[in-house]
Design a protein around this motif. Structure first.
Motif, PDB file in Angstrom:
ATOM      1  N   GLY A 288       7.999 -14.764  -2.824  1.00  0.00           N
ATOM      2  CA  GLY A 288       9.120 -14.849  -3.753  1.00  0.00           C
ATOM      3  C   GLY A 288       9.689 -13.460  -3.954  1.00  0.00           C
ATOM      4  N   LYS A 289      10.633 -13.360  -4.879  1.00  0.00           N
ATOM      5  CA  LYS A 289      11.311 -12.076  -5.115  1.00  0.00           C
ATOM      6  C   LYS A 289      10.359 -11.066  -5.748  1.00  0.00           C
ATOM      7  CE  LYS A 289      15.430 -10.326  -7.501  1.00  0.00           C
ATOM      8  NZ  LYS A 289      15.812  -9.369  -6.473  1.00  0.00           N
ATOM      9  N   SER A 290      10.482  -9.826  -5.309  1.00  0.00           N
ATOM     10  CA  SER A 290       9.674  -8.755  -5.882  1.00  0.00           C
ATOM     11  C   SER A 290      10.434  -8.050  -6.994  1.00  0.00           C
ATOM     12  CB  SER A 290       9.316  -7.727  -4.800  1.00  0.00           C
ATOM     13  OG  SER A 290       8.734  -6.586  -5.388  1.00  0.00           O
ATOM     14  N   ASP A 291       9.721  -7.683  -8.068  1.00  0.00           N
ATOM     15  CA  ASP A 291      10.342  -6.967  -9.192  1.00  0.00           C
ATOM     16  C   ASP A 291      10.820  -5.579  -8.801  1.00  0.00           C
ATOM     17  OD1 ASP A 291       9.930  -9.069 -10.870  1.00  0.00           O
ATOM     18  OD2 ASP A 291       8.108  -8.259 -11.798  1.00  0.00           O
ATOM     19  N   ILE A 292      10.300  -5.065  -7.688  1.00  0.00           N
ATOM     20  CA  ILE A 292      10.673  -3.693  -7.333  1.00  0.00           C
ATOM     21  C   ILE A 292      11.704  -3.654  -6.188  1.00  0.00           C
ATOM     22  CG2 ILE A 292       8.679  -2.466  -8.261  1.00  0.00           C
ATOM     23  CD1 ILE A 292       8.612  -3.309  -4.694  1.00  0.00           C
ATOM     24  N   GLU A 293      12.286  -4.829  -5.879  1.00  0.00           N
ATOM     25  CA  GLU A 293      13.361  -4.892  -4.888  1.00  0.00           C
ATOM     26  C   GLU A 293      14.499  -3.984  -5.327  1.00  0.00           C
ATOM     27  OE1 GLU A 293      15.328  -8.770  -3.465  1.00  0.00           O
ATOM     28  OE2 GLU A 293      13.172  -9.182  -3.372  1.00  0.00           O
ATOM     29  N   GLY A 294      15.033  -3.216  -4.406  1.00  0.00           N
ATOM     30  CA  GLY A 294      16.114  -2.299  -4.758  1.00  0.00           C
ATOM     31  C   GLY A 294      15.619  -0.950  -5.259  1.00  0.00           C
TER      32      GLY A 294
ATOM     33  N   GLY B 156       0.823  -1.204   0.000  1.00  0.00           N
ATOM     34  CA  GLY B 156       0.000   0.000   0.000  1.00  0.00           C
ATOM     35  C   GLY B 156       0.855   1.252   0.000  1.00  0.00           C
ATOM     36  N   ASN B 157       1.952   1.201   0.734  1.00  0.00           N
ATOM     37  CA  ASN B 157       2.849   2.349   0.827  1.00  0.00           C
ATOM     38  C   ASN B 157       3.491   2.660  -0.534  1.00  0.00           C
ATOM     39  OD1 ASN B 157       4.252   4.388   2.260  1.00  0.00           O
ATOM     40  ND2 ASN B 157       6.065   3.100   2.335  1.00  0.00           N
ATOM     41  N   ILE B 158       3.852   1.601  -1.269  1.00  0.00           N
ATOM     42  CA  ILE B 158       4.466   1.789  -2.593  1.00  0.00           C
ATOM     43  C   ILE B 158       3.439   2.367  -3.570  1.00  0.00           C
ATOM     44  CG2 ILE B 158       5.478   0.577  -4.582  1.00  0.00           C
ATOM     45  CD1 ILE B 158       6.737  -1.367  -2.424  1.00  0.00           C
TER      46      ILE B 158
END
Length: 224
Positions: free
Chosen positions: A52-58, A21-23
């Motif tokens: 699993g891994k998020s596409d917006i990691e980093g 929600g914050n993103i």
């Protein structure tokens, strides 16, 4: 005076897959103040931590959430009923809400909820969903996604509420977003040149969005 006292539409906002929600709050912040000041936006996190891994990691900080899960080819869905029950519970405790705004997975989910509600299989404890803003959404039962059991009749008849759809020229879900338009009686569309994102709007897109909000505000004023 009349404009000053108009009620702000209260909107429950559902984020994308493995975000939060914050993103989504930050992404929606790209819209101009002339839009944001007209809406009462409430951002909810999905019920399940990302599996699993998020596409917006980093790019954006965790935690990340999902609304529901599926197998790789999107034919079997898991935790969908739990997801709908979670949203309904939140709406009961924190509502009433006038409409929904969704992005990506949250948009696909949002687009199905009015039909699920009108079929009487869920969301019976909350007010009728009166409008939708669908950003980079898709249709359950379209070319890419199967249909969760609870949503099997969500699009059995055209959805007759105001809806506004953002469709990006470079969005990998572009075709799915276009197919979704057929599920609505009178969909309004903002086409933009970007990909799978909440875009900054040009003058034409902004004009369409503001006209849509004005329409919602007068609809809510007339029904109250």
């Amino acid at each position: 005076m009349e404009i000053a006292t108009q009620k702000k539409p209260r909107v429950l906002c559902l984020h994308g897959f493995r975000t939060s929600g914050n993103i989504l709050h930050k992404l929606i912040g790209r819209l101009p103040d002339s839009v944001l000041q007209k809406l009462d936006l409430v951002f909810l996190d999905g019920p399940f931590p990302a599996q699993g891994k998020s596409d917006i990691e980093g790019i954006y900080d965790p935690p990340y959430f999902e609304w529901f899960q599926s197998n790789r080819d999107f034919t079997d869905f898991f935790n969908f009923e739990e997801c709908i029950a979670y949203i309904e519970d939140y709406m009961v405790k924190n509502g009433p809400f006038d409409g929904l705004l969704g992005f990506s997975q949250g948009a696909t989910l949002s687009a199905a909820l009015p039909g699920i509600q009108s079929q009487g299989v869920a969301l019976g404890k909350v007010d009728k969903i009166k409008f939708l803003i669908v950003i980079s959404g898709a249709k359950f039962g379209g070319n890419k996604f199967g249909t969760p059991k609870l949503a099997s009749n969500a699009f059995s008849k055209p959805i007759d509420i105001p809806s506004l759809h953002f469709i990006g020229e470079e969005d990998f879900l572009r075709e799915e977003g276009i197919a979704l338009l057929d599920a609505f009686v009178d969909p309004q569309v903002i086409y933009h040149p970007k990909g799978h994102t909440v875009p900054r709007l040009d003058d034409k897109g902004l004009k369409t969005l503001l006209a849509f909000i004005d329409k919602i505000q007068s609809m809510l004023s007339n029904s109250s």
